[in-house]
Design an enzyme around this catalytic site. Structure first.
Site, PDB file in Angstrom:
ATOM      1  N   ASP A   1       0.584  -1.131   0.262  1.00  0.00           N
ATOM      2  CA  ASP A   1      -0.171  -0.363   0.133  1.00  0.00           C
ATOM      3  C   ASP A   1       0.697   1.276  -0.009  1.00  0.00           C
ATOM      4  O   ASP A   1       2.058   1.173   0.415  1.00  0.00           O
ATOM      5  CB  ASP A   1      -0.667   0.088   1.250  1.00  0.00           C
ATOM      6  CG  ASP A   1      -0.673  -0.046   2.190  1.00  0.00           C
ATOM      7  OD1 ASP A   1       0.542  -0.918   2.913  1.00  0.00           O
ATOM      8  OD2 ASP A   1      -1.112   0.003   3.348  1.00  0.00           O
TER       9      ASP A   1
ATOM     10  N   GLU B   1      -0.192  -1.534   5.349  1.00  0.00           N
ATOM     11  CA  GLU B   1       0.793  -2.172   6.415  1.00  0.00           C
ATOM     12  C   GLU B   1       0.026  -0.439   6.957  1.00  0.00           C
ATOM     13  O   GLU B   1       0.684  -0.398   8.249  1.00  0.00           O
ATOM     14  CB  GLU B   1       1.898  -2.097   5.808  1.00  0.00           C
ATOM     15  CG  GLU B   1       2.982  -2.559   7.012  1.00  0.00           C
ATOM     16  CD  GLU B   1       3.910  -0.459   7.129  1.00  0.00           C
ATOM     17  OE1 GLU B   1       3.736  -1.060   8.458  1.00  0.00           O
ATOM     18  OE2 GLU B   1       3.457  -0.154   6.519  1.00  0.00           O
TER      19      GLU B   1
END
Length: 390
Positions: free
Chosen positions: A78, A136
């Protein structure tokens, strides 16, 4: 070793191309649908078992010619909610999203490892599981690591490794250390309820801004006065919201901040001090308070046995440039995996002032020395083979 280096060089241009692609098209936590699709496209045709996992993640398995252990390697996917200002041709085309923490390189490195190890299947005794993990960065509303674990991502895995491209570490260096390496992270929210009123009549009010300000100042004494000087902790307030009218005293204030610690006992003591300060200051002011805490990540502590093998693998690939380094107060949800199984998280240096690579993680101008990705691919590939044979 030579075959790993040769294969890494062979695939390096593709690794760079992939990293730039992911940098150009970043996606925020839990929205990594196009990233997931691209990863699967790259993996197709490599004789892997591939499945989607944790919503927008991907898990792929490479089975060796002989049965044995299962070793996992993880990369996060991400991006951050930041406007990209890197100024390069691969600058983000997705408004409000930027790979300002190196996850684009993490994806590309793991794809590179898969390419390398796919050519070395005859050397693999067991299985390598490749985990492309979403979310994350946004762990407060659900860690991607926790979602991977819930989706059987660690089932039957003997050990896990991962790597972070890290600006504070000098380019060419790979940091591999046992024990606590990244801090536990807590998010706290403090709401102060006072009594609103006219700014000219403060005696009729309970000033929430003044009360909150006193709390912010007092919180900054915790680390210096309440934490053992031989221990490490951070308390930072990042949000202070209150008031909208210049000539009114606000009746409500909200603070948000973070606790970072490398010791679970320190972690609990720090929050206890925060709670006491908030309650006592509000009690003196006559205000009411609410305190909420979200335990975001654990202390990331590398397993000594696994780390010794990874360090040996690193030294075989990059020599003395693979060595132990000091821990960081940043946090990582890779720590969720290490609560379940042994593993090692390494730091691949990308800081290179000579190339203008000076901006820290989470800065809009963050970029990497892309050559560092080759070091990451080499070390992780060699580490996986060594862990399987250990």
């Amino acid at each position: 070793m030579s075959d790993i280096k040769e294969l890494t060089e062979k695939y390096y241009p593709e690794i760079v191309e992939l990293r730039r692609y992911f940098h150009k098209y970043p996606e925020l936590s839990k929205k990594e649908f196009a990233t997931q699709k691209k990863i699967i496209e790259v993996l197709e045709g490599l004789d892997l078992e591939i499945r989607k996992a944790a919503g927008t993640g991907v898990i792929a398995e490479l089975k060796g010619e002989k049965p044995g252990k299962i070793i996992a390697i993880r990369a996060d996917m991400d991006a951050l909610a930041i406007e990209d200002e890197c100024g390069k041709p691969y600058q983000s085309q997705n408004k409000g999203a930027c790979h300002a923490c190196g996850h684009d390189g993490h994806i590309a490195m793991l794809l590179g490892v898969i390419k390398v190890l796919s050519n070395l299947r005859h050397k693999i005794q067991g299985t390598v599981r490749f985990i492309f993990q979403p979310s994350e960065e946004e762990v407060a509303d659900g860690s991607g690591a926790a979602a991977i674990i819930a989706d059987d991502g660690l089932k039957d895995v003997d050990a896990i490794i991962g790597a972070h491209l890290w600006q504070p570490v000098k380019f060419g260096t790979v940091g591999i250390s046992a024990g606590p390496m990244m801090a536990a992270s807590d998010e706290f929210t403090i709401v102060i309820e006072g009594k609103a009123g006219h700014a000219s009549m403060p005696h009729q009010t309970i000033d929430s801004i003044l009360t909150a300000s006193q709390i912010v100042v007092a919180l900054n004494t915790i680390v210096g006065r309440d934490v053992d000087p031989m221990k490490q902790a951070v308390v930072s307030v990042g949000v202070f919201n209150s008031g909208r009218v210049y000539n009114s005293i606000a009746g409500r204030a909200e603070l948000k901040g973070t606790i970072r610690s490398l010791d679970e006992n320190v972690r609990e003591k720090v929050f206890g001090h925060i709670k006491k300060i908030v309650e006592d200051v509000c009690d003196m002011a006559g205000a009411k308070c609410e305190i909420e805490r979200d335990r975001c990540t654990y202390v990331l502590s590398n397993d000594p046995k696994v780390t010794s093998i990874v360090l040996e693998a690193g030294k075989e690939m990059v020599g003395h440039k693979a060595h132990a380094i000091e821990p960081f107060m940043s946090s990582e949800d890779f720590s969720y995996y290490l609560q379940k199984i042994p593993g090692c998280f390494i730091f691949v240096g990308v800081g290179n002032p000579e190339k203008g690579i000076i901006y820290p993680q989470h800065h809009p101008k963050y970029d990497i020395d892309e050559r560092a990705m080759a070091y990451g691919v080499e070390v992780m590939s060699n580490a996986a083979l060594k862990l399987l044979s250990s």
